[in-house]
Design an enzyme around this catalytic site. Structure first.
Site, PDB file in Angstrom:
ATOM      1  N   SER A 161       0.856  -1.283   0.052  1.00  0.00           N
ATOM      2  CA  SER A 161       0.012   0.103   0.174  1.00  0.00           C
ATOM      3  C   SER A 161       1.012   1.312   0.023  1.00  0.00           C
ATOM      4  CB  SER A 161      -0.905   0.023   1.237  1.00  0.00           C
ATOM      5  OG  SER A 161      -1.945   1.044   1.109  1.00  0.00           O
ATOM      6  N   THR A 162       0.846   1.944   0.867  1.00  0.00           N
ATOM      7  CA  THR A 162       1.636   3.362   1.162  1.00  0.00           C
ATOM      8  C   THR A 162       3.079   3.151   0.868  1.00  0.00           C
ATOM      9  OG1 THR A 162      -0.242   4.223   2.440  1.00  0.00           O
ATOM     10  CG2 THR A 162       1.947   5.522   2.170  1.00  0.00           C
ATOM     11  N   HIS A 187      -2.401  -1.069  -3.496  1.00  0.00           N
ATOM     12  CA  HIS A 187      -3.755  -0.413  -3.149  1.00  0.00           C
ATOM     13  C   HIS A 187      -3.384   1.086  -4.290  1.00  0.00           C
ATOM     14  CE1 HIS A 187      -4.146  -2.221   0.942  1.00  0.00           C
ATOM     15  NE2 HIS A 187      -4.850  -2.899  -0.228  1.00  0.00           N
ATOM     16  N   MET A 281      -0.063   1.030   5.250  1.00  0.00           N
ATOM     17  CA  MET A 281      -0.848   1.310   6.487  1.00  0.00           C
ATOM     18  C   MET A 281      -1.807   0.398   6.602  1.00  0.00           C
ATOM     19  SD  MET A 281      -1.186   3.233   9.227  1.00  0.00           S
ATOM     20  CE  MET A 281      -0.689   4.537   9.076  1.00  0.00           C
ATOM     21  N   ASP A 284      -4.227  -4.933   5.884  1.00  0.00           N
ATOM     22  CA  ASP A 284      -4.635  -5.880   4.735  1.00  0.00           C
ATOM     23  C   ASP A 284      -3.667  -6.815   4.427  1.00  0.00           C
ATOM     24  OD1 ASP A 284      -6.295  -6.665   2.637  1.00  0.00           O
ATOM     25  OD2 ASP A 284      -5.529  -5.207   1.462  1.00  0.00           O
TER      26      ASP A 284
END
Length: 342
Positions: A161-162, A187, A281, A284
């Protein structure tokens, strides 16, 4: 706890005021200043010392990407880019931005306010926790390692993600064409995943594309789940690995979800897989990675020292899902080592 100090850099006075009004409604946010171009922004950074900066890519006098390249070596701070649908956003991430949001195409005030409060605000809060020193500006292509185990029954699954766009590239650039088929969930908003896949395809030895239902998972190929409202799962059809991209509700707040992909890999590939969880973050992918490990797969988590946001890998590690915790630069090598033992 003091509020997050935010500097807004946006040339549209209307959108700038909307950002100020809506972000200021959250008690966790303090908008300390605004700027309409990079020159005003530079002065505001020195004066206000913000914790996070929001940055439009298209700005007068100097574009946002050039500004980032000049800014980050001198005044490193977390930056959330606001971008229209363009591959320039990946230049911004490479230049040091933590994350981005897709600028809405709607013009209605209510929809714009919804975007600010439900998308941008979340990204700002995440960015405030980011480790700027772990954002890689440039990544060199390393010597390709070799795979001694051949065959089409192995799979590599990656979730991030991030900070993940650069982290995935850092891993993928060290994979050779002999690497087993790779399936990825990163993501990302709709529309950007196809541009990201093309970018990786141009820069890596392996072939990369945005996934579609029925795509075969082949050695030397990476399939990236499309951003939007669909999940990607691994399936086996006539003994051949394929992906299925199907609409579904958000899982862990995300669609596509890393957990959905990893759970499918655990079911379909079992012990013939390597699972990798990278910076991001939240949690998931953690439960899915645990399912993979319980099914006999080998698992790798990015370590805290190299994560932009040590969230997803930490949750996975705490659950016992991570077999090997590695620095980002060592993950490709560990992947080859594990595959060679299968």
């Amino acid at each position: 706890m003091r509020p997050i100090r935010v500097l807004i850099v946006e040339d549209s006075i209307v959108f700038r005021e909307l950002l100020v009004q809506n972000l200021s409604r959250d008690p966790a946010i303090q908008v300390v200043g605004t700027a309409k171009d990079p020159f005003e922004a530079r002065d505001a950074i020195i004066e206000y010392k913000p914790d996070v900066m929001t940055l439009d890519v298209e700005l007068p006098r100097m574009n946002g990407i050039e500004f980032l390249r000049k800014l980050m070596p001198q005044y490193p701070l977390p930056v959330v880019v606001i971008s229209s649908l363009s591959d320039k956003v990946f230049d911004a991430l490479n230049a040091g931005a933590v994350d981005f949001v897709a600028k809405p195409t709607v013009t209605g005030r209510a929809q714009l306010e919804d975007f600010i409060r439900n998308e941008l605000l979340v990204k700002i809060k995440i960015a405030s926790t980011a480790r700027i020193s772990n954002i890689k500006k440039t990544v060199m292509l390393n010597e390709q390692q070799s795979l001694s185990v051949k065959g089409n029954n192995l799979i590599v699954a990656i979730g991030a993600s991030t900070g993940g766009t650069e982290a995935i590239f850092s891993v993928a650039k060290d994979f050779g064409t002999d690497i087993p088929g790779i399936v990825v969930v990163q993501h990302m908003p709709p529309g950007f995943t196809s541009m990201y896949a093309k970018r990786l395809d141009d820069q890596c030895r392996i072939q990369v594309k945005e996934a579609q239902t029925g795509d075969r998972v082949l050695p030397g190929h990476m399939l990236i789940a499309p951003g939007g409202d669909a999940h990607m799962r691994l399936v086996k059809v006539n003994g051949v690995y394929q992906v299925e991209v199907k609409q579904g509700p958000r899982v862990n707040g995300h669609c596509p979800s890393v957990d959905v992909l990893f759970e499918s890999v655990a079911r379909v590939a079992g012990a013939n897989a390597v699972g990798i969880i990278l910076t991001g973050m939240g949690g998931d992918g953690a439960k899915g990675l645990l399912s993979m490990r319980k099914a006999g797969a080998r698992t790798i988590g990015q370590d805290e020292s190299t994560c932009v946001v040590y969230g997803m890998p930490k949750v996975a590690y705490d659950l016992g899902a991570v077999e090997h915790q590695e620095k980002l630069t060592d993950i490709a090598g560990r992947t080859y080592s594990l595959l060679n033992k299968m």
